[in-house]
Design a protein around this motif. Structure first.
Motif, mmCIF file in Angstrom:
data_model
loop_
_atom_site.group_PDB
_atom_site.id
_atom_site.type_symbol
_atom_site.label_atom_id
_atom_site.label_comp_id
_atom_site.label_asym_id
_atom_site.label_seq_id
_atom_site.Cartn_x
_atom_site.Cartn_y
_atom_site.Cartn_z
ATOM 1 N N SER A 30 36.682 7.754 -32.733
ATOM 2 C CA SER A 30 37.139 8.914 -31.977
ATOM 3 C C SER A 30 38.555 9.267 -32.434
ATOM 4 O O SER A 30 39.230 8.473 -33.075
ATOM 5 C CB SER A 30 37.116 8.616 -30.476
ATOM 6 N N ALA A 31 38.984 10.477 -32.100
ATOM 7 C CA ALA A 31 40.326 10.931 -32.476
ATOM 8 C C ALA A 31 41.361 10.039 -31.808
ATOM 9 O O ALA A 31 41.167 9.552 -30.693
ATOM 10 C CB ALA A 31 40.524 12.378 -32.058
ATOM 11 N N VAL A 32 42.445 9.823 -32.522
ATOM 12 C CA VAL A 32 43.528 9.010 -31.977
ATOM 13 C C VAL A 32 44.848 9.690 -32.317
ATOM 14 O O VAL A 32 45.007 10.253 -33.397
ATOM 15 C CB VAL A 32 43.479 7.556 -32.516
ATOM 16 N N GLU A 33 45.763 9.678 -31.349
ATOM 17 C CA GLU A 33 47.085 10.258 -31.556
ATOM 18 C C GLU A 33 48.113 9.141 -31.454
ATOM 19 O O GLU A 33 48.184 8.442 -30.444
ATOM 20 C CB GLU A 33 47.376 11.352 -30.531
ATOM 21 N N PHE A 34 48.884 8.991 -32.520
ATOM 22 C CA PHE A 34 49.961 7.998 -32.526
ATOM 23 C C PHE A 34 51.262 8.726 -32.224
ATOM 24 O O PHE A 34 51.732 9.558 -32.997
ATOM 25 C CB PHE A 34 50.044 7.283 -33.874
ATOM 26 N N ILE A 35 51.843 8.408 -31.066
ATOM 27 C CA ILE A 35 53.091 9.024 -30.609
ATOM 28 C C ILE A 35 54.257 8.376 -31.357
ATOM 29 O O ILE A 35 54.336 7.140 -31.446
ATOM 30 C CB ILE A 35 53.262 8.833 -29.081
ATOM 31 N N ALA A 36 55.147 9.199 -31.878
ATOM 32 C CA ALA A 36 56.237 8.713 -32.730
ATOM 33 C C ALA A 36 56.988 7.538 -32.096
ATOM 34 O O ALA A 36 57.046 6.456 -32.668
ATOM 35 C CB ALA A 36 57.196 9.857 -33.055
ATOM 36 N N HIS A 37 57.559 7.751 -30.930
ATOM 37 C CA HIS A 37 58.423 6.721 -30.347
ATOM 38 C C HIS A 37 57.652 5.553 -29.722
ATOM 39 O O HIS A 37 58.247 4.513 -29.442
ATOM 40 C CB HIS A 37 59.384 7.333 -29.325
ATOM 41 N N GLU A 38 56.351 5.697 -29.517
ATOM 42 C CA GLU A 38 55.558 4.614 -28.931
ATOM 43 C C GLU A 38 54.858 3.756 -29.978
ATOM 44 O O GLU A 38 54.682 2.554 -29.776
ATOM 45 C CB GLU A 38 54.496 5.181 -27.979
ATOM 46 N N HIS A 39 54.430 4.357 -31.072
ATOM 47 C CA HIS A 39 53.592 3.654 -32.038
ATOM 48 C C HIS A 39 54.252 3.406 -33.389
ATOM 49 O O HIS A 39 53.805 2.530 -34.125
ATOM 50 C CB HIS A 39 52.277 4.424 -32.239
ATOM 51 N N VAL A 58 60.608 13.068 -28.852
ATOM 52 C CA VAL A 58 60.330 13.080 -30.284
ATOM 53 C C VAL A 58 61.291 12.134 -31.003
ATOM 54 O O VAL A 58 62.335 11.766 -30.470
ATOM 55 C CB VAL A 58 60.486 14.502 -30.884
ATOM 56 N N PHE A 59 60.923 11.761 -32.224
ATOM 57 C CA PHE A 59 61.865 11.111 -33.128
ATOM 58 C C PHE A 59 62.694 12.222 -33.770
ATOM 59 O O PHE A 59 62.184 13.306 -34.073
ATOM 60 C CB PHE A 59 61.137 10.331 -34.218
ATOM 61 N N ALA A 60 63.978 11.942 -34.005
ATOM 62 C CA ALA A 60 64.878 12.918 -34.608
ATOM 63 C C ALA A 60 65.909 12.180 -35.459
ATOM 64 O O ALA A 60 66.106 10.969 -35.306
ATOM 65 C CB ALA A 60 65.571 13.738 -33.528
ATOM 66 N N LEU A 143 50.801 3.505 -42.269
ATOM 67 C CA LEU A 143 51.124 4.930 -42.279
ATOM 68 C C LEU A 143 52.642 5.073 -42.199
ATOM 69 O O LEU A 143 53.285 4.389 -41.397
ATOM 70 C CB LEU A 143 50.487 5.638 -41.086
ATOM 71 N N THR A 144 53.195 5.954 -43.005
ATOM 72 C CA THR A 144 54.635 6.207 -42.976
ATOM 73 C C THR A 144 54.864 7.704 -42.872
ATOM 74 O O THR A 144 54.249 8.485 -43.606
ATOM 75 C CB THR A 144 55.330 5.678 -44.252
ATOM 76 N N ILE A 145 55.749 8.076 -41.953
ATOM 77 C CA ILE A 145 56.191 9.464 -41.820
ATOM 78 C C ILE A 145 57.668 9.480 -42.185
ATOM 79 O O ILE A 145 58.457 8.701 -41.652
ATOM 80 C CB ILE A 145 56.023 9.995 -40.372
ATOM 81 N N ALA A 146 58.027 10.374 -43.107
ATOM 82 C CA ALA A 146 59.430 10.559 -43.487
ATOM 83 C C ALA A 146 59.803 12.001 -43.189
ATOM 84 O O ALA A 146 59.003 12.919 -43.401
ATOM 85 C CB ALA A 146 59.619 10.247 -44.966
ATOM 86 N N GLY A 166 64.827 17.254 -38.118
ATOM 87 C CA GLY A 166 63.557 16.664 -38.564
ATOM 88 C C GLY A 166 62.744 16.094 -37.421
ATOM 89 O O GLY A 166 62.102 15.057 -37.546
ATOM 90 N N ARG A 167 62.734 16.796 -36.303
ATOM 91 C CA ARG A 167 62.056 16.288 -35.112
ATOM 92 C C ARG A 167 60.531 16.299 -35.297
ATOM 93 O O ARG A 167 59.965 17.282 -35.765
ATOM 94 C CB ARG A 167 62.427 17.136 -33.901
ATOM 95 N N TRP A 168 59.904 15.186 -34.903
ATOM 96 C CA TRP A 168 58.433 15.129 -34.914
ATOM 97 C C TRP A 168 57.954 14.296 -33.742
ATOM 98 O O TRP A 168 58.609 13.369 -33.297
ATOM 99 C CB TRP A 168 57.893 14.626 -36.249
ATOM 100 N N GLN A 169 56.787 14.696 -33.238
ATOM 101 C CA GLN A 169 56.264 14.119 -32.003
ATOM 102 C C GLN A 169 55.169 13.084 -32.215
ATOM 103 O O GLN A 169 55.163 12.046 -31.590
ATOM 104 C CB GLN A 169 55.716 15.259 -31.144
ATOM 105 N N SER A 170 54.220 13.388 -33.111
ATOM 106 C CA SER A 170 53.063 12.481 -33.239
ATOM 107 C C SER A 170 52.268 12.780 -34.502
ATOM 108 O O SER A 170 52.443 13.807 -35.158
ATOM 109 C CB SER A 170 52.148 12.621 -32.021
#
Length: 177
Positions: A30-39, A58-60, A143-146, A166-170
């Motif tokens: 199933s779909a899964v959402e990884f929240i920036a500051h939680e995961h 968000v992460f910033a 997984l890496t988000i930059a 560079g704010r991102w939520q998930s």
């Protein structure tokens, strides 16, 4: 006797169909959402890390620090052993900023799979969904988000111009059917 045989065959077919349906539904991710500051984790012992913008959740990047401008800052998430592997469509949820159009890089196991950029906007802090594309994922993948803090030169600030953070939520993973 004929009625009992037909009834038995019908029950057998129904039982087989039910088993097939159950086994298919339990194997489908199933779909899964990884929240920036939680995961996602960002190095706490480094000057080059995200901070948690609690107000916007968000992460910033601290763009007030000149050494964090115009460079990519990273956060990582390792997919745990319960993750159901397969092909997923990845969507990065970011926040628009009037003072710059931040870019985001998405990596799987240190391999760059996409670079996307926030659209120009006249409305700050609007949620935007950036399509990353399809990729195969499995348990154990990292997984890496930059993201980067950049300026578009349009918002004066002090002796220069303001920078987007560079704010991102998930990161949303949707299984491909």
């Amino acid at each position: 006797m004929k009625t009992i045989l037909i009834l038995s065959m019908t029950l057998f077919v129904l039982a087989c169909s039910k088993t097939t349906l159950l086994s298919q539904s339990t194997e489908q991710p199933s779909a899964v959402e990884f929240i920036a500051h939680e995961h996602f984790t960002t190095p706490s012992d480094s000057d080059y890390s995200f901070y948690y913008d609690e107000y916007r959740q968000v992460f910033a990047i601290n763009a007030g620090n000149p050494k964090l401008r115009d460079r990519f800052i990273r956060a990582t998430k390792k997919l745990d052993s319960n993750f159901i592997g397969g092909e997923y469509l990845l969507t990065l949820n970011t926040i628009t900023e009037e003072d710059g159009e931040s870019s985001y890089q998405v990596f799987v196991n240190d391999e760059l799979i996409a670079t996307v950029t926030n659209p120009e906007t006249h409305k700050a802090f609007k949620l935007v969904q950036l399509q990353i594309g399809k990729t195969e994922l499995k348990a154990g993948d990292v997984l890496t988000i930059a993201a980067n803090a950049v300026t578009n030169g349009k918002i004066p600030e002090g002796d220069g111009t303001a920078y987007a953070r560079g704010r991102w939520q998930s990161l949303l993973l949707t299984p491909v059917q």
